[in-house]
Motif scaffolding. Structure first.
Motif, PDB file in Angstrom:
ATOM      1  N   SER A 156      17.509   1.350  -0.395  1.00 11.21           N
ATOM      2  CA  SER A 156      17.057   2.624   0.153  1.00 11.21           C
ATOM      3  C   SER A 156      17.730   3.773  -0.589  1.00 11.21           C
ATOM      4  CB  SER A 156      17.361   2.719   1.657  1.00 11.21           C
ATOM      5  OG  SER A 156      18.761   2.702   1.877  1.00 11.21           O
ATOM      6  N   LYS A 169       7.592  -0.556  -0.855  1.00  7.04           N
ATOM      7  CA  LYS A 169       8.675  -1.002   0.028  1.00  7.04           C
ATOM      8  C   LYS A 169       9.840  -0.022   0.009  1.00  7.04           C
ATOM      9  CE  LYS A 169       7.635  -5.948  -0.345  1.00  7.04           C
ATOM     10  NZ  LYS A 169       8.125  -7.267  -0.809  1.00  7.04           N
ATOM     11  N   ALA A 227       9.048   3.103   2.022  1.00  8.56           N
ATOM     12  CA  ALA A 227       9.081   2.850   3.464  1.00  8.56           C
ATOM     13  C   ALA A 227      10.498   2.830   4.018  1.00  8.56           C
ATOM     14  CB  ALA A 227       8.389   1.521   3.769  1.00  8.56           C
ATOM     15  N   SER A 228      11.469   2.440   3.181  1.00 11.56           N
ATOM     16  CA  SER A 228      12.847   2.323   3.656  1.00 11.56           C
ATOM     17  C   SER A 228      13.711   3.522   3.292  1.00 11.56           C
ATOM     18  CB  SER A 228      13.492   1.051   3.083  1.00 11.56           C
ATOM     19  OG  SER A 228      13.592   1.137   1.672  1.00 11.56           O
ATOM     20  N   ASP A 238       2.309   2.821   0.278  1.00  6.77           N
ATOM     21  CA  ASP A 238       2.147   1.545   0.962  1.00  6.77           C
ATOM     22  C   ASP A 238       0.809   0.882   0.646  1.00  6.77           C
ATOM     23  OD1 ASP A 238       0.860   3.654   2.353  1.00  6.77           O
ATOM     24  OD2 ASP A 238       0.747   2.426   4.162  1.00  6.77           O
TER      25      ASP A 238
END
Length: 249
Positions: free
Chosen positions: A49, A91, A94-95, A109
């Motif tokens: 992240s 991914k 999203a984090s 996404d």
């Protein structure tokens, strides 16, 4: 893309094949040059992240892919440059609040990547050495003669989707490589000078593209599929027997 540029327009397929391990021939040298310029490379880690701090700097959390290496945090970065694939980008966005809050990343996404599976088979060498083969760095191989002759014009066979009516390959293209004709360290001539007879192997690699339907299968299932794909693509009367496989990666 694979079908268009290789199958439909053969002259546009201008890929150059590496004479040996890509890690050794390209990436190790690249890494050395970067490190000489002061770049720190965190091998065996991936970005989990990215967080933007109140002062405008960034903290990057790393997940170690090596059990012996602890996860870590890189703090106070002035800037972050991403060089990742489409699925990884989705991914990561999203984090990471620092990414998900940007208009440019709101549809990350939905990005789709190409799932690849590479199979390298180390085989017991056939007692008959086939020579006079074309297109490679070396003209000899210890693959079974039936397979060697099917690849007489090139050590590479590029195959489109749907080969042999195999269900797992309905949308999957692949390439077959006879590495004894491409890599010096596997060549018959190198073996004759440097490798004991009992340690010699022929080496076949099969790279699958859009391999979503079997990427999570067990290794032995993928190896069996690779052998079936090779036989179907080359039109041989028989498959390479799994008992002839010394090792696989």
């Amino acid at each position: 893309m694979f079908s268009r540029f290789r199958i439909a327009v053969e002259g546009a397929f201008d890929v150059r094949w590496c004479r040996g391990s890509i890690s050794e021939k390209i990436f190790d040298l690249w890494q050395h040059q970067l490190e000489q310029r002061g770049v720190s490379i965190r091998g065996g880690s991936r970005v989990a992240s990215i967080k933007k701090n109140d002062d405008g700097k960034y903290d990057i959390s790393l997940d170690s892919m090596n059990e012996k290496t602890e996860n870590s945090l890189i703090e106070n970065c002035d800037a972050v440059v991403l060089a990742v694939g489409a699925v990884a980008a989705g991914k990561l966005a999203a984090s990471s609040p620092a990414l998900s809050s940007l208009d440019a990343t709101k549809d990350f996404d939905k990005l789709r990547g190409v799932t690849c599976v590479a199979v390298r088979l180390f085989l017991k060498p056939h007692p008959t050495i086939t020579s006079g083969l074309k297109g490679g760095l070396h003209d000899k191989t210890q693959l079974p003669p039936e397979f060697a002759k099917a690849m007489i014009d090139s050590p590479i066979a590029v195959c489109g989707a749907g080969i042999g009516g195999i269900e797992e390959l309905r949308e999957t293209g692949f390439c077959i490589y006879d590495l004894q004709r491409m890599h010096d360290e596997f060549s018959v001539d190198h073996y004759a000078l440097h490798i004991d007879k009992e340690d010699q192997v022929s080496v076949l690699e099969i790279d699958f593209y859009r391999a979503d339907s079997f990427v999570n299968c067990q290794n032995d299932v993928i190896v069996s599929l690779a052998l079936e794909a090779v036989s179907s693509a080359l039109g041989t009367a028989s498959k390479i027997d799994q008992s002839g496989i010394v090792d696989s990666t």
